[in-house]
Design a protein around this motif. Structure first.
Motif, mmCIF file in Angstrom:
data_model
loop_
_atom_site.group_PDB
_atom_site.id
_atom_site.type_symbol
_atom_site.label_atom_id
_atom_site.label_comp_id
_atom_site.label_asym_id
_atom_site.label_seq_id
_atom_site.Cartn_x
_atom_site.Cartn_y
_atom_site.Cartn_z
ATOM 1 N N LYS A 88 69.327 92.302 20.162
ATOM 2 C CA LYS A 88 69.195 93.746 20.373
ATOM 3 C C LYS A 88 69.369 94.564 19.101
ATOM 4 O O LYS A 88 69.226 95.780 19.123
ATOM 5 C CB LYS A 88 70.222 94.211 21.414
ATOM 6 N N ALA A 137 69.237 100.106 18.496
ATOM 7 C CA ALA A 137 68.219 101.157 18.502
ATOM 8 C C ALA A 137 68.854 102.546 18.580
ATOM 9 O O ALA A 137 68.406 103.491 17.917
ATOM 10 C CB ALA A 137 67.248 100.944 19.661
ATOM 11 N N SER A 196 59.568 92.636 16.874
ATOM 12 C CA SER A 196 60.648 92.507 17.844
ATOM 13 C C SER A 196 61.878 91.913 17.153
ATOM 14 O O SER A 196 61.773 90.945 16.398
ATOM 15 C CB SER A 196 60.200 91.600 18.993
ATOM 16 N N LYS A 231 56.535 97.076 21.449
ATOM 17 C CA LYS A 231 55.522 96.604 22.393
ATOM 18 C C LYS A 231 54.115 96.721 21.816
ATOM 19 O O LYS A 231 53.243 95.891 22.092
ATOM 20 C CB LYS A 231 55.616 97.393 23.702
ATOM 21 N N GLN A 249 61.315 101.083 21.285
ATOM 22 C CA GLN A 249 60.892 99.997 22.178
ATOM 23 C C GLN A 249 59.376 100.001 22.364
ATOM 24 O O GLN A 249 58.728 98.949 22.397
ATOM 25 C CB GLN A 249 61.603 100.134 23.526
ATOM 26 N N ASN A 250 58.802 101.197 22.459
ATOM 27 C CA ASN A 250 57.355 101.332 22.591
ATOM 28 C C ASN A 250 56.636 100.828 21.351
ATOM 29 O O ASN A 250 55.597 100.157 21.444
ATOM 30 C CB ASN A 250 56.997 102.800 22.866
#
Length: 202
Positions: free
Chosen positions: A85, A42, A81, A75, A71-72
């Protein structure tokens, strides 16, 4: 102040914001490196997106685009997802497209636009993103630059009143107001198009 003195102080809106900006401004996007064919963390995506952003050119930090932002989006279901990572190139492209669209569109709308773009052809999102950046680097050849619009605004103002020092500030304000209206028009046009696109794509 004489007319000559006013003309000497004339600056287009781009120069007024970016002192000593080199022209053409948008051609700098032609130097982007695109999306590498590897999975990215990220933090690497944020760095790539920042280097391709308008903010990096006009000297504005995009505080709304950071690792926590991605990340938000995961979610909230805007971005899938990743396995582990790292994000594969297709997801990287989706993240960068979302970042480009989020200024004018709600996140849900941005997702719908990207989903639609992905569904209408066999082009990958990576290809679509890189074509988008290449086209953006050509924008000054296709449309009037901000300074051309600014010059026209100045002509319109001075056709109606005697020249004054205020004309410079007012011309800039009118230019930005006008392109904001154009951005709003474009936003509505895009949303209408993805709801009921015609066969010829217009």
């Amino acid at each position: 102040m004489s007319n000559d003195e006013i003309e000497e102080k004339l600056l287009g809106p781009v120069e007024m914001i970016i002192k000593g900006a080199e022209s053409p401004l948008f051609s700098k996007f032609s130097n982007n490196k695109g999306i590498p064919d590897i999975e990215l963390m990220a933090s690497q995506i944020v760095k790539l997106g920042t280097s391709n952003s308008i903010g990096s050119i006009i000297g504005v930090n995009d505080q709304a685009f950071e690792v926590a932002t991605i990340q938000n989006w995961v979610k909230r279901g805007i971005i899938e997802s990743p396995d582990g990572k790292k994000y594969p190139p297709q997801q990287v492209a989706r993240i960068l497209m979302t970042n480009d669209l989020k200024v004018l569109f709600e996140l849900k709308e941005a997702k719908e636009i990207i989903d639609y773009g992905e569904s209408i052809s066999n082009f990958t999102l990576v290809e679509l993103y890189e074509y988008h950046l290449s086209l953006f680097s050509e924008i000054e050849k296709l449309t009037p630059s901000l300074n051309v619009l600014y010059g026209r605004a100045l002509e319109i103002i001075r056709a109606k009143r005697d020249p004054s020092e205020d004309d410079i500030k007012v011309s800039t304000f009118v230019t930005f107001l006008t392109i904001s209206k154009w951005a709003s028009f474009t936003r509505e046009l895009i949303l209408k198009w993805i709801e009921s696109p015609s066969i010829d794509g217009v």
